[in-house]
Design a protein around this motif. Sequence first.
Motif, PDB file in Angstrom:
ATOM      1  N   ILE A   1      -4.211  39.047  28.844  1.00 47.52           N
ATOM      2  CA  ILE A   1      -4.460  38.634  27.571  1.00 47.52           C
ATOM      3  C   ILE A   1      -4.441  37.073  27.818  1.00 47.52           C
ATOM      4  N   SER A   2      -5.553  36.531  27.355  1.00 47.88           N
ATOM      5  CA  SER A   2      -5.797  35.278  27.462  1.00 47.88           C
ATOM      6  C   SER A   2      -5.962  34.509  26.277  1.00 47.88           C
ATOM      7  N   TYR A   3      -5.753  33.110  26.311  1.00 45.94           N
ATOM      8  CA  TYR A   3      -6.266  32.597  25.063  1.00 45.94           C
ATOM      9  C   TYR A   3      -6.713  30.885  25.598  1.00 45.94           C
ATOM     10  N   ALA A   4      -7.822  30.650  24.800  1.00 48.08           N
ATOM     11  CA  ALA A   4      -8.230  29.134  25.137  1.00 48.08           C
ATOM     12  C   ALA A   4      -8.906  28.941  23.762  1.00 48.08           C
ATOM     13  N   GLU A   5      -8.768  27.484  23.582  1.00 52.76           N
ATOM     14  CA  GLU A   5      -9.391  27.092  22.284  1.00 52.76           C
ATOM     15  C   GLU A   5     -10.818  27.437  22.013  1.00 52.76           C
ATOM     16  N   SER A   6     -11.653  27.417  23.177  1.00 53.70           N
ATOM     17  CA  SER A   6     -13.184  27.538  23.185  1.00 53.70           C
ATOM     18  C   SER A   6     -13.377  28.843  23.047  1.00 53.70           C
ATOM     19  N   ASP A   7     -12.652  29.867  23.525  1.00 56.23           N
ATOM     20  CA  ASP A   7     -12.928  31.371  23.326  1.00 56.23           C
ATOM     21  C   ASP A   7     -12.037  31.969  22.272  1.00 56.23           C
ATOM     22  N   GLY A   8     -11.128  31.254  22.038  1.00 55.31           N
ATOM     23  CA  GLY A   8     -10.256  32.188  21.169  1.00 55.31           C
ATOM     24  C   GLY A   8      -9.443  33.282  21.947  1.00 55.31           C
ATOM     25  N   LEU A   9      -8.832  34.388  21.475  1.00 57.86           N
ATOM     26  CA  LEU A   9      -7.915  35.125  22.227  1.00 57.86           C
ATOM     27  C   LEU A   9      -8.682  36.341  22.829  1.00 57.86           C
ATOM     28  N   VAL A  10      -8.589  36.811  24.024  1.00 57.69           N
ATOM     29  CA  VAL A  10      -9.178  37.858  24.630  1.00 57.69           C
ATOM     30  C   VAL A  10      -8.098  38.799  24.961  1.00 57.69           C
ATOM     31  N   ILE A  11      -8.121  40.214  24.379  1.00 59.06           N
ATOM     32  CA  ILE A  11      -7.320  40.963  24.849  1.00 59.06           C
ATOM     33  C   ILE A  11      -7.791  42.156  25.794  1.00 59.06           C
ATOM     34  N   GLY A  12      -7.522  42.134  26.843  1.00 58.38           N
ATOM     35  CA  GLY A  12      -8.046  43.210  27.819  1.00 58.38           C
ATOM     36  C   GLY A  12      -7.777  44.664  27.176  1.00 58.38           C
ATOM     37  N   GLY A  13      -8.700  45.497  27.827  1.00 56.36           N
ATOM     38  CA  GLY A  13      -8.796  46.848  27.194  1.00 56.36           C
ATOM     39  C   GLY A  13      -7.407  47.837  27.415  1.00 56.36           C
ATOM     40  N   ALA A  14      -6.908  47.123  28.592  1.00 50.41           N
ATOM     41  CA  ALA A  14      -5.599  48.034  28.872  1.00 50.41           C
ATOM     42  C   ALA A  14      -4.348  47.458  28.497  1.00 50.41           C
ATOM     43  N   ALA A  15      -4.288  46.058  27.898  1.00 49.36           N
ATOM     44  CA  ALA A  15      -3.121  45.502  27.424  1.00 49.36           C
ATOM     45  C   ALA A  15      -2.322  46.340  26.416  1.00 49.36           C
ATOM     46  N   ARG A  16      -1.028  46.527  26.813  1.00 53.51           N
ATOM     47  CA  ARG A  16      -0.168  47.289  25.945  1.00 53.51           C
ATOM     48  C   ARG A  16       0.176  46.559  24.784  1.00 53.51           C
ATOM     49  N   LEU A  17       0.479  47.444  23.593  1.00 55.51           N
ATOM     50  CA  LEU A  17       0.819  46.664  22.575  1.00 55.51           C
ATOM     51  C   LEU A  17       2.100  45.743  22.416  1.00 55.51           C
ATOM     52  N   ALA A  18       3.206  46.488  23.247  1.00 55.41           N
ATOM     53  CA  ALA A  18       4.334  45.319  23.343  1.00 55.41           C
ATOM     54  C   ALA A  18       3.994  44.052  24.102  1.00 55.41           C
ATOM     55  N   GLU A  19       3.124  44.011  24.778  1.00 53.50           N
ATOM     56  CA  GLU A  19       2.431  42.998  25.605  1.00 53.50           C
ATOM     57  C   GLU A  19       2.063  41.994  24.652  1.00 53.50           C
ATOM     58  N   VAL A  20       1.034  42.551  23.899  1.00 56.74           N
ATOM     59  CA  VAL A  20       0.447  41.673  22.911  1.00 56.74           C
ATOM     60  C   VAL A  20       1.559  41.211  21.883  1.00 56.74           C
ATOM     61  N   GLY A  21       2.263  42.001  21.573  1.00 60.34           N
ATOM     62  CA  GLY A  21       3.275  41.767  20.403  1.00 60.34           C
ATOM     63  C   GLY A  21       4.067  40.350  20.759  1.00 60.34           C
ATOM     64  N   LYS A  22       4.496  40.576  22.212  1.00 59.98           N
ATOM     65  CA  LYS A  22       5.363  39.618  22.810  1.00 59.98           C
ATOM     66  C   LYS A  22       4.858  38.228  23.327  1.00 59.98           C
ATOM     67  N   ASN A  23       3.408  38.184  23.300  1.00 59.21           N
ATOM     68  CA  ASN A  23       2.731  36.948  23.864  1.00 59.21           C
ATOM     69  C   ASN A  23       2.936  35.941  23.218  1.00 59.21           C
ATOM     70  N   ALA A  24       3.090  34.828  23.651  1.00 58.34           N
ATOM     71  CA  ALA A  24       3.746  33.480  23.102  1.00 58.34           C
ATOM     72  C   ALA A  24       2.485  32.868  22.044  1.00 58.34           C
ATOM     73  N   GLU A  25       1.304  32.895  22.551  1.00 56.94           N
ATOM     74  CA  GLU A  25       0.046  32.605  21.929  1.00 56.94           C
ATOM     75  C   GLU A  25      -0.303  33.477  20.801  1.00 56.94           C
ATOM     76  N   VAL A  26      -0.041  34.757  20.990  1.00 59.71           N
ATOM     77  CA  VAL A  26      -0.356  35.522  19.918  1.00 59.71           C
ATOM     78  C   VAL A  26       0.629  35.387  18.957  1.00 59.71           C
ATOM     79  N   LYS A  27       1.690  35.258  19.150  1.00 59.28           N
ATOM     80  CA  LYS A  27       2.791  34.900  18.084  1.00 59.28           C
ATOM     81  C   LYS A  27       2.474  33.890  17.551  1.00 59.28           C
ATOM     82  N   LYS A  28       2.208  32.711  18.082  1.00 57.55           N
ATOM     83  CA  LYS A  28       1.931  31.260  17.385  1.00 57.55           C
ATOM     84  C   LYS A  28       0.715  31.418  16.569  1.00 57.55           C
ATOM     85  N   LEU A  29      -0.287  31.707  17.267  1.00 61.11           N
ATOM     86  CA  LEU A  29      -1.587  31.724  16.475  1.00 61.11           C
ATOM     87  C   LEU A  29      -2.208  32.835  15.834  1.00 61.11           C
ATOM     88  N   TYR A  30      -1.572  34.212  15.934  1.00 61.27           N
ATOM     89  CA  TYR A  30      -2.043  35.387  15.553  1.00 61.27           C
ATOM     90  C   TYR A  30      -1.002  36.116  14.872  1.00 61.27           C
TER      91      TYR A  30
END
Lengths: 758, 163, 294
Positions: C63-92
């Motif tokens: 799960i990666s985030y960059a201002e240029s690219d926005g958020l990229v969630i890998g195809g195998a990233a689990r729901l819990a991991e996305v939900g807990k990701n600090a940048e996802v929590k802050k920006l999305y």
Amino acid sequence: MKNPAIIGQSIPRLDAPSKVTGKAIYTDDMKLPGMLYGKLLRSPLAHARIKRIDVSKAKALPGVKDVIVGADTPGVKYGNWRLVPQSQDELPLAVDKVRFVGDEVAAVCALDPETAEKALGLIEVEYEELPAILSVEEATAEGAGLIHQESKGNVSLVRKIDYGDLDQMFAKADYVREDTFRVHPVQHAYMEPCSSLAQTEEGNRVTLWTSTQTPYIVQCLLASTLGLPENNVRVMKVQIGGGFGGKMELRPWEFCAAFMSLRTGRPVKFTLTRHDELAYGRRRHPMTIYSKVGFKKDGMLLAKDFQVMLDGGAYNAMGPTATFLCGTFGNMLYNYPAYRYFGRHVYTNKPPASAMRGFGAPQAAFAAETQMNMAAEELGIDPIDIRLMNAMQTGDVIPDVATISSCGFKESLEEVRRISGWDQKRKNKTPGKGLGIGCFSFISGGVFNWFNTKYNFSAAEVKVFEDGTAQLAVMACDIGQGPDTVLRQILAAELGIPIHKIRLISMDTACTPKADLGTWGSRVTLMNGNAIIEAAGKIKAMLRPVMFSELDLNQIHDLAFEDERVFVRANPKKGMDFAECVYKALRGREGEPLTARGYYTPRNKGLVSPAFSFGAQVAEVAVDQDTGQIQVEKMYTAHDCGVAINKMSVEGQLEGAIQMGLGYALMEDLVMDDQGRTLNTTFLDYKMPAAEDMPPGESVEIETYEPEGPFGAKEAGEGLAIPTAPAISHAVFEAVGYRCMETPITPEKVLRALGKIK
Amino acid sequence: MAKRTIELIVNGDRYELAVDPWRTLANVLREDLRLTGTKVGCAQGDCGACTVLLDGRSISSCLTLAVEAHQREVTTIEGLAPSPDELHPIQEAFVQHGAVQCGYCTPGMVLAAKHLLDNNPAPSEAEIRAGLSGNLCRCTGYNKIVDAIGAAAKKISDTGKEA
Amino acid sequence: MMMPHFTVHQPDSLEEALDLLGRHRSSVKVFCGGTDLLIKMRSGALSPDHLVSLTRVKGLRTISYAESDGLVIGGAARLAEVGKNAEVKKLYPALAHACSVMATVQIRNMGTVAGNLANAAPSGDTLAPLLAYGASLVAVERGGRRQIKLTDFFTGPGLNVLEPLEIIEAIRVPDPPPRCGSAYMRLSARSKVDIAAVGVAGFMNLDLDGKVIRCRLALASVAPTPVRCPEAEAMLEGQKPDDTLLAQAGAACVRACRPIDDVRATASYRRAMVQALAQRVLAKCYAQAAGGEA
């Protein structure tokens, strides 16, 4: 006399360590050498004649060891109401006709579950479909087809109660109201799906491990359906993953496991799936309840006419008892100078309803308590005041039914008023919030011998040993409610020895004393507790001569058994260790162990129960007026269960009952289509409350002393499943003005009542 | 569709097994390893009775293929207690707080609690309740389970050791 | 029902996974968490001979985030991991919320965001927030990659435009502009742990005068696919929202949905809830955007 210290303590369950470590063995955990796996073929139709069954392809499938249909079985009908043989309407596998979607038609056993499942698909059944009757109205309509030939008008049983002069009392009434309530079906949803494992020995003897609350009933009915002597069937101890009334009859998979084990000579196991349970399993009766009630204008009750149709589904199951108890609880709690009950148990082509925690009482109370609140509202009397005015008290008599030997109902009402802040909160109402009340009474075991047992209702055998330990053997079964601990507390209290020095042998029909009717109707603590006290008394009588001769006691001396000692009550120093006393008593008995049996059967205790619990509950809810969502914010309970033997267990029963009551009121419902099929057959769609749905609670135990109960104890737990739904319903009315007459209470119904959706 | 040979590390013990690829982890644990503490209450991932830890995460073993656990660490209820005569603090708290009735949901509840406390050592009551979203119980009404988990969290942090 | 029989392939790389798909093209399915697929297979709805597991594919869980690219969630990233990701929590926050309340803890530990999209259940909780964020996904097959806008992705209940041999490699979510707010609210008619009977996600960003530059609204569980609400979005754009406008936008959302009656809720209840939730979601988005919170 003061109760021994162990009575009333919060003693952690003795079976808990084995359950938290995964060591506790439930039926499906067992695997025996050579074991075969069984599966059931069920009817896809709600009502049909079986024209032809061909099992030849299934039998030919490699790995299949046996296939049976109704015609292969002895064809003996069974049912728990042995006292009324014509009520025994069920066969283990259908013969000629199927009566609900899921009715068992054939069984297969094979080397592995997959082969058994595959074989089911190879059984050919040709049905001639008959019109399905899916409501009590259709079933009782003129000219309706018959689901069972023997039952005219599809009514299998009628119960009437009639006392006082109803017409005269209604004529005297200043205020009369008539209402019709409809309550919906819900399921026990015990976490352990039913499982049964049978093993044959010595040709025609069978041992059965099975998810049951009633080992003795299963033993007897299994023996009769197999055509074997009772003594050839042994039902044995295994952990049971909850029951709540849903595991208290002989069931087809129990029969099939035993029958196929006898035929194949190998152990056979059947385990149901959650789909089986939700789609075809027992459930709480849906009912249509008409109630007419009359009051004086000051709120005094005069009369009630209570007419109920129970939607029983395709077979009686425990419906007859529910029909009786619904009538009994239509007028419990309050004094009615005149009361009439007319209850009809009606067959429909749906999965049979049966006993479920409260056994007819939750439905009766939903109607009765809701109607009480409606009357209070219209008479301008506070709902608690109107109850106090009419509440039953110790010594009150319900004609032909019972004399109330202990009753803390008024105290419960006053306490729940206090802890809930009832008066202040009703004075300062917040829009969208409300308090509601519901009350209950329940039995501590039944008096009526519908099973027609020749034995005592409950029995216990106590042995004591020279090392100061004891063994307690009872047929009673722990299905999670805790008697394996509570019964040992009772014996520990009687003998004055620590609970961990008592080994328990329970629920084995071959080696625990005859008999026990099982875990239902909140009977175990009172009935088995009394049997244990009698057995312990006999042991103590065997030890008395030792004490009197060894210590040269006077005839007037009384002995005490406490702290592992036996001593003179008036002079505690004079005594000896319990172990030593047993050791001495064993001398001269020519090796005969110290063993005693005690029994309990309620006699001269009316028609219903030897003792009744009482209580009142207040629900505090908040309703979101845009979404209709109901948040139960807190539950307040005050209840009289006599003396609580194990406080922690009583609290656990209360909290579990609130979960079930809240689910009944707001979430759970078995939804059926017009073909008699249940649509929500997973826990995703049959929604019971999760941890986040549970409100906090506050409770008070009103301690009374029940003279008929062991150490003053009576029912705790089953009755508590009754008040929650009417209390929540009332609170919703107080919050937003929606009065639920047809359960469950849903956000949608709330919004409709508020005119927010059409 | 031949059997696959897999290696499971269950409660620290290594097992080599030949399993059909369509079998679930719950089934293999119960039937092949005879670790029957893992219960099956619905086989749909709704009830949580089959919860085990896979590489430390709580999962529904009824919805996990056994082959997917190949060479991974599985913790079942049988593997939680530090020794035969000692209970894990969560187990101990369940016993002491009356959080166990029929016991069928208990193994899954205990492991769900383990996952929760591993990720959030001092949860609020609301967080504990949310942490049990995947575990149904029909006996206790959950409140004593919630109390037990709170007490276990405190005990674990007080003693400073995690079993 | 018994599980049908199949072979499981557990490739280490995306290339290998794509090869396996090609090799078994006549009867193959990709899976990762398996939380939806295994249930469908056990019910008999699906019975592929081959399953290709993505759990061991390297690099797919990122799960990666960059201002240029926005958020990229890998195809195998689990729901819990996305939900807990600090940048996802802050920006999305709407997505983080969906990923941390949907289904159960165990399912979130197993299931993936990509799987939730591929399953295409109208009630899928990540669908509406991702639509509101204007997300797209990257689908890969042996011949190459393509980017699919999420608005073009769903075609019916359980249906989407993925080709049988395509794998969702990643989900791309644009970088949130300044002065924006977003929210997801779900309602189930019964338990807190439940499938959403109605879900509404919103995204809004404001200009310096507090007027709406861009608004996106998406609804779950109220039509055969999750739907956007162009009418409501257009009503808001260029305006300073007040209660009346929000109520009108809510009504426009109701016009965008086509709910059904089922065991979870009736269509009329769902319609009423779309109105109620859309208003609440928009109010929350507006407050966030105006308050400068992400």
